[in-house]
Scaffold this active site. Structure first.
Site, PDB file in Angstrom:
ATOM      1  N   ARG A  15       0.828  -1.205   0.000  1.00  0.00           N
ATOM      2  CA  ARG A  15       0.000   0.000   0.000  1.00  0.00           C
ATOM      3  C   ARG A  15       0.866   1.260   0.000  1.00  0.00           C
ATOM      4  NH1 ARG A  15      -3.460  -1.187   5.332  1.00  0.00           N
ATOM      5  NH2 ARG A  15      -1.443  -2.088   5.911  1.00  0.00           N
ATOM      6  N   HIS A  94      -0.394   2.432  15.181  1.00  0.00           N
ATOM      7  CA  HIS A  94      -0.541   1.388  16.203  1.00  0.00           C
ATOM      8  C   HIS A  94       0.601   1.459  17.231  1.00  0.00           C
ATOM      9  CE1 HIS A  94      -3.946  -0.553  14.226  1.00  0.00           C
ATOM     10  NE2 HIS A  94      -3.303  -0.400  13.080  1.00  0.00           N
ATOM     11  N   SER A 218     -20.436 -12.081  25.075  1.00  0.00           N
ATOM     12  CA  SER A 218     -19.035 -12.455  25.265  1.00  0.00           C
ATOM     13  C   SER A 218     -18.617 -12.320  26.727  1.00  0.00           C
ATOM     14  CB  SER A 218     -18.142 -11.574  24.387  1.00  0.00           C
ATOM     15  OG  SER A 218     -16.792 -11.946  24.536  1.00  0.00           O
ATOM     16  N   ALA A 266      -6.279  -8.390  15.392  1.00  0.00           N
ATOM     17  CA  ALA A 266      -5.853  -7.308  16.282  1.00  0.00           C
ATOM     18  C   ALA A 266      -4.353  -7.308  16.571  1.00  0.00           C
ATOM     19  CB  ALA A 266      -6.634  -7.406  17.598  1.00  0.00           C
ATOM     20  N   ILE A 267      -3.584  -8.117  15.863  1.00  0.00           N
ATOM     21  CA  ILE A 267      -2.160  -8.254  16.172  1.00  0.00           C
ATOM     22  C   ILE A 267      -1.399  -6.945  15.950  1.00  0.00           C
ATOM     23  CG2 ILE A 267      -1.496  -9.094  13.872  1.00  0.00           C
ATOM     24  CD1 ILE A 267      -0.145 -10.320  17.297  1.00  0.00           C
ATOM     25  N   ASP A 268      -1.878  -6.067  15.068  1.00  0.00           N
ATOM     26  CA  ASP A 268      -1.260  -4.746  14.889  1.00  0.00           C
ATOM     27  C   ASP A 268      -1.070  -4.023  16.218  1.00  0.00           C
ATOM     28  OD1 ASP A 268      -2.488  -5.095  12.056  1.00  0.00           O
ATOM     29  OD2 ASP A 268      -1.290  -3.283  11.882  1.00  0.00           O
ATOM     30  N   MET A 300      -2.541  -7.111   7.254  1.00  0.00           N
ATOM     31  CA  MET A 300      -3.326  -7.974   6.379  1.00  0.00           C
ATOM     32  C   MET A 300      -3.773  -7.288   5.085  1.00  0.00           C
ATOM     33  SD  MET A 300      -5.659 -10.191   9.041  1.00  0.00           S
ATOM     34  CE  MET A 300      -6.492 -11.109   7.739  1.00  0.00           C
TER      35      MET A 300
END
Length: 365
Positions: A15, A94, A218, A266-268, A300
């Site tokens: 990107r 992030h 949840s 959410a690993i960022d 991703m």
């Protein structure tokens, strides 16, 4: 203002933060745009297209001399040497998962605009299309890594006539989850969504009225119970500006089916899965632990750079124009979404969530 558009060195990142059309808009406003050579190649934009739009094609070092830097991802350690006093960095930064980068910015009294935290009417508007891309990719990546050659259980996730499709469990019910769920329903899967917010649960129940989707409140108990059913488990939880908690414990992973797949969108920001100690990459995307395939690539949408670049550039241009026209100090005062996106301001951490995540002093903006 002079603006530098940087070719991101992060592995697998195709990107770019600005299209030639964005360049036209900024140069029409009287600004000078320096585009790092080949920055747009991965997304299908040539150097010549940027030049025709009014940009100057330069090497990386010159691009970094600009007072406003436009990136897609957080600066890598190899880029810290380019940092300048008072420089503005724009991108999906992030920083809660990047303490070293934050500290380097603080040393140079820099300004960090975390585009992922930019909020309009309660929505992370610039992150939304990237979350949609990540959610949709998570569905077919999960199906792919269930195949035996990757260590998966050898299950065809959509099934075939006479053979039941698999089950996907999604943690979180936001934009990424909805996009993943839509894809998984199209595959014919059974989907379980675990969501905490009563308002979002009501929305999901209204959206998904067929028997193939279950919406469950949840809790740690419901997570522990339902993760055992997952052929594919997708974590989508993201807390703006902060590291999410490791809700998926080692014990939960150990309880999963052998050959099942975990994808942590959410690993960022640090991730929610205890057994993922570090991000993976597009070049080496998975590892197997406790018999479970783990996918933990932090960028991703970088795998679909054409679509992703067009989407992000449509959203960011009005804010880049405002910063370039007014300067960062005035833009922060007069443009509330830019105010919400500020992580570091003149070397001070102005995001409470970020300060808490990296253990540094918080300064109110």
């Amino acid at each position: 203002m002079k603006i530098g558009v940087i070719k991101d060195p992060k592995q697998g990142e195709g990107r770019v933060g600005m299209t030639p059309e964005n360049v036209k808009i900024l140069t029409a406003e009287g600004h000078e745009v320096l585009v790092d050579r080949d920055a747009g190649i991965g997304a299908g934009f040539s150097n010549e297209e940027y030049q025709a739009a009014g940009a100057k094609i330069v090497d990386t070092e010159e691009a970094w001399t600009a007072p406003l830097i436009v990136k897609v991802k957080e600066p890598m350690p190899s880029e810290y040497g380019y940092f300048k006093e008072g420089q503005i960095i724009w991108g999906f930064l992030h920083l809660a998962a990047n303490k070293e980068c934050t500290e380097e910015m603080m040393k140079k009294n820099m300004y960090a605009v975390s585009a992922e935290n930019l909020i309009v009417d309660g929505v992370q508007t610039l992150l939304k299309p990237m979350s949609a891309l990540a959610g949709r990719r998570a569905a077919y990546l999960g199906a792919n890594y269930l195949e035996a050659q990757y260590g998966g259980e050898g299950l065809l996730l959509p099934g075939i006539p006479g053979i039941e499709a698999g089950t996907a469990v999604i943690l979180g019910g936001g934009n990424a989850a909805v996009n993943a769920c839509d894809m998984l329903i199209g595959m014919g899967c059974h989907v379980i969504i675990l969501e905490k917010s009563e308002k979002q649960i009501a929305y999901l129940e209204d959206r998904y009225t067929n028997d193939s989707v279950e919406i469950i409140p949840s809790t740690q108990e419901s997570l522990a119970e339902n993760i055992k059913k997952a052929d594919v488990f997708i974590s989508t939880l993201l807390i703006p500006g902060a590291k999410p908690p490791k809700l998926v414990t080692t014990e939960m992973v150990q309880s999963m089916k052998k050959g099942s797949v975990i994808i942590d969108i959410a690993i960022d920001q640090g991730g929610t899965v205890a057994t993922i100690e570090a991000p993976t990459s597009h070049a080496d995307p998975i590892f197997v632990k406790y018999g479970v395939v783990h996918y933990a690539v932090p960028n991703m949408p970088g795998a679909v750079p054409r679509t992703a670049t067009i989407a992000l550039s449509k959203g960011n241009i009005e804010y880049l124009v405002d910063i370039a026209n007014k300067g960062i100090e005035e833009a922060v005062k007069t443009n509330e979404p830019i105010h919400t996106a500020m992580s570091v301001y003149d070397g001070k951490v102005v995001s409470k969530a970020l300060a808490d995540s990296i253990g540094t002093e918080y300064t109110e903006l």
